[in-house]
Scaffold this active site. Sequence first.
Site, PDB file in Angstrom:
ATOM      1  N   ASP A  70       2.638   6.927  -0.665  1.00  0.00           N
ATOM      2  CA  ASP A  70       3.135   6.316  -1.891  1.00  0.00           C
ATOM      3  C   ASP A  70       2.188   5.235  -2.399  1.00  0.00           C
ATOM      4  O   ASP A  70       1.463   4.591  -1.629  1.00  0.00           O
ATOM      5  CB  ASP A  70       4.493   5.650  -1.646  1.00  0.00           C
ATOM      6  N   HIS A 215       1.933   4.406   3.091  1.00  0.00           N
ATOM      7  CA  HIS A 215       1.337   3.843   1.881  1.00  0.00           C
ATOM      8  C   HIS A 215      -0.158   3.657   2.136  1.00  0.00           C
ATOM      9  O   HIS A 215      -0.532   2.891   3.036  1.00  0.00           O
ATOM     10  CB  HIS A 215       1.958   2.483   1.535  1.00  0.00           C
TER      11      HIS A 215
END
Length: 259
Positions: A70, A215
Site C-alpha cells: 500500500d 507498505h
Amino acid sequence: MPSLTRKMHRTGAAFRAVATVAAALAATVALSGCTRVAATAPSAARATDVQARFGAVDCREAKCIALTFDAGPSEHSARLLDILQEKHVPATFFLLGRRHIEKYPELVRRMADEGHEVASHTWTHRRLTELPPEEIRQELARTNEEIERLTGRRPTLMRPPQGRTDDTVHEISRELGLAEVLWSVTAKDYRTTDSELITRRVLAQSSRDGIILLHDLYDGTVPAVPGIIDALKQRGYVFVTVPQLLAPGKAEPGKVYRP
C-alpha cells in the site's frame, strides 16, 4: 481461514462447492477500527467455474498467498521491484496518487510492465467513510484515470485507506468498476523499522489464501521482503496477484474481498 483439505479435494467437486458457498456466507469481517462488512473469501470467488484454469497457477490446487503493498510508489519501490524480479514473485500494488503516482510515474509503468497488478489506494489517503459521496468519487476516479494514463489499463481493484468502508463506498466503487480488497496479514510496519520483527509478524499470521498487507514506503519493510518470500516458499506457498488468487473467478465491482 476457509480452504479445502486434501481429503475434500479427493472426494470431488461437490464438496468443493459446499465449502466455498459456506465460506462466502461466513465471511463477515471486522478489521481493527473498521466498519463490519460482508466479504467474499478467495475460495468462494474461485467457485464460479470448477473446471477452469488460470495460467500456470491454480489456487484451488496450489497453496497460494498474495503479497500486497500500500501507499507507494516511494523511494524504496525500485529496490522492491528488483527483489520481486529476482525472486520471480508477482505482487499487487495499491497506489496513492498525490506525492506518489505524481512523483514516481516511471515506477508505476515498471510495475505494470513487469506483470504486477496495479490498483488504487485513493488519491490522498483520506478515510472514505468520512467523506461525502462526490469526494469519495473524486478520490477513486482521479487515481483510476492517472493509473490508466500511465499503464494503459484502468484499475479494477482498490483498497480503502485503513480498511474503512461502508455501503456508500461499495456503491461508488461499483459505479467505477472497482472491487475492494482487504487483508488477512498485517505486520503493522508503519509502527516499526525492525525488519526482523516485520518478517516474524508476517510469518506468524500467514496461511493459505492469505492476503499480506505491507507498505513499501517505510524503511524497514523492503529489507524484510526477501526473508518473507524465502520462508513462505519453504513452507510450500506460491505467490500470486490478487486476481490470480480469485481465479477462475473475477473480482466483482462493489464487492469486498478478504480471506
